[in-house]
Motif scaffolding. Sequence first.
Motif, short mmCIF file in Angstrom:
data_model
loop_
_atom_site.label_atom_id
_atom_site.label_comp_id
_atom_site.label_asym_id
_atom_site.label_seq_id
_atom_site.Cartn_x
_atom_site.Cartn_y
_atom_site.Cartn_z
N ALA A 129 0.81 -1.47 -0.17
CA ALA A 129 -0.34 0.18 0.41
C ALA A 129 1.42 1.62 0.05
CB ALA A 129 -0.59 0.28 1.20
N ARG A 130 2.48 1.22 0.63
CA ARG A 130 3.42 2.51 0.50
C ARG A 130 4.24 2.09 1.50
NH1 ARG A 130 -0.18 7.45 3.08
NH2 ARG A 130 -0.80 7.43 0.86
N VAL A 131 5.32 2.79 1.52
CA VAL A 131 6.56 2.30 1.38
C VAL A 131 7.36 3.90 2.16
CG1 VAL A 131 8.98 2.79 1.46
CG2 VAL A 131 7.18 1.37 -0.43
N TYR A 132 6.87 3.62 3.34
CA TYR A 132 7.30 4.61 4.81
C TYR A 132 8.84 5.35 4.28
CZ TYR A 132 2.68 4.85 6.15
OH TYR A 132 1.97 5.10 6.18
N VAL A 133 9.54 6.16 4.36
CA VAL A 133 10.58 6.51 3.99
C VAL A 133 11.19 7.40 4.67
CG1 VAL A 133 12.85 7.41 1.91
CG2 VAL A 133 10.55 6.38 1.11
N LEU A 134 12.58 6.60 5.42
CA LEU A 134 12.52 7.72 6.67
C LEU A 134 13.94 7.90 6.29
CD1 LEU A 134 10.76 5.39 7.85
CD2 LEU A 134 12.60 4.91 9.62
N VAL A 148 16.43 6.08 -4.14
CA VAL A 148 15.91 5.42 -3.42
C VAL A 148 14.02 6.01 -4.20
CG1 VAL A 148 14.60 4.83 -2.01
CG2 VAL A 148 16.63 4.17 -1.41
N LEU A 149 14.29 7.27 -4.08
CA LEU A 149 11.95 7.93 -3.71
C LEU A 149 12.31 8.20 -6.13
CD1 LEU A 149 12.72 11.40 -2.17
CD2 LEU A 149 12.09 9.01 -1.28
N ASP A 150 13.90 7.83 -6.84
CA ASP A 150 13.20 7.54 -7.72
C ASP A 150 13.25 6.35 -8.31
OD1 ASP A 150 14.90 10.44 -8.76
OD2 ASP A 150 16.45 10.71 -8.71
N GLY A 151 13.75 6.46 -7.61
CA GLY A 151 12.80 4.19 -8.53
C GLY A 151 12.02 4.29 -7.86
N LEU A 152 11.02 4.79 -6.32
CA LEU A 152 9.90 4.81 -6.04
C LEU A 152 8.87 5.65 -7.26
CD1 LEU A 152 10.26 5.17 -2.39
CD2 LEU A 152 9.78 2.52 -3.48
N ASP A 153 9.22 6.39 -7.74
CA ASP A 153 8.48 7.36 -8.74
C ASP A 153 8.75 6.43 -9.57
OD1 ASP A 153 8.25 9.37 -7.18
OD2 ASP A 153 9.97 10.09 -7.48
N ARG A 188 8.10 14.55 -7.04
CA ARG A 188 7.55 13.75 -7.15
C ARG A 188 5.93 13.11 -7.17
NH1 ARG A 188 12.52 11.63 -7.20
NH2 ARG A 188 14.44 12.67 -5.95
N PRO A 189 5.75 12.64 -8.20
CA PRO A 189 4.73 11.41 -9.09
C PRO A 189 4.43 10.57 -7.46
CG PRO A 189 6.39 10.93 -9.99
CD PRO A 189 6.64 11.91 -10.11
N ALA A 190 5.10 9.46 -7.29
CA ALA A 190 4.81 8.61 -6.18
C ALA A 190 4.36 9.70 -4.69
CB ALA A 190 5.29 7.34 -6.54
N ALA A 191 5.04 11.05 -4.55
CA ALA A 191 5.26 11.09 -3.07
C ALA A 191 3.86 11.07 -2.51
CB ALA A 191 6.37 12.30 -3.03
N TYR A 192 3.40 11.19 -0.87
CA TYR A 192 1.98 11.56 -0.25
C TYR A 192 2.85 12.83 0.46
CZ TYR A 192 -2.20 11.49 2.78
OH TYR A 192 -2.93 11.72 3.30
#
Length: 222
Positions: A129-134, A148-153, A188-192
């Motif tokens: 459902a979601r990854v929480y990136v610390l 990492v954020l690039d990969g998630l996007d 960033r498109p996938a960032a909440y």
Amino acid sequence: MQDEPQTEAEKAAALREAGRLLFAGSADFFYAADKLEILPPMRGHEIAFAGRSNVGKSSLINALTGRNALARTSHTPGRTQQLNFFDVGGGKLVLVDMPGYGYAAVEKAKVAAWTDLIHSYLRGRANLARVYVLIDSRHGIKPNDAEVLDGLDKAAVSYQIVLTKSDALKKHEIDARLDATAAAIARRPAAYPEIVLTSSRTDDGVADLRASIARLLSERGE
């Protein structure tokens, strides 16, 4: 039937209570995988926690679940070398502790293996459902965090930024870090968009993180 909360304050209070109840129940380790081929069968909703090796991920997971040693903490960064799966609330949620990244002292071959496992997991886990990136609030988003954020996007995996170790900052430093982080993820498109500020040492923000997870599950129909 009780009326739905009407005001924003009532909605926020209801989410905080839902989050408290979610993590007030059981939280148990049930599986570990260091290869994609042996991942457990998908069930329910999963959330994953990712971050640099020294970001305080295990400490935050322990604070979130109210357990002192659910996730192993260590003074040696890079200790978590597999995906660790935890059942929360008797099947309501699966929490996944991912291997830390960015620790230079670990052999390159091992880092490559972790990276492949993480990327394969993110691409192939339909119930994630979601990854929480610390992110360490003292340092902000570093280049390997951005990767990492690039990969998630690219994988179109929803993620949310959680700033850790906020007790180490002064108020004006916290405000500046929040502003800088919000600006960094704005396009960033996938960032909440909501950023959660936490401290495992003082428990600041832990209830907010629980509420965020409760809201996510509510949006997913739980």
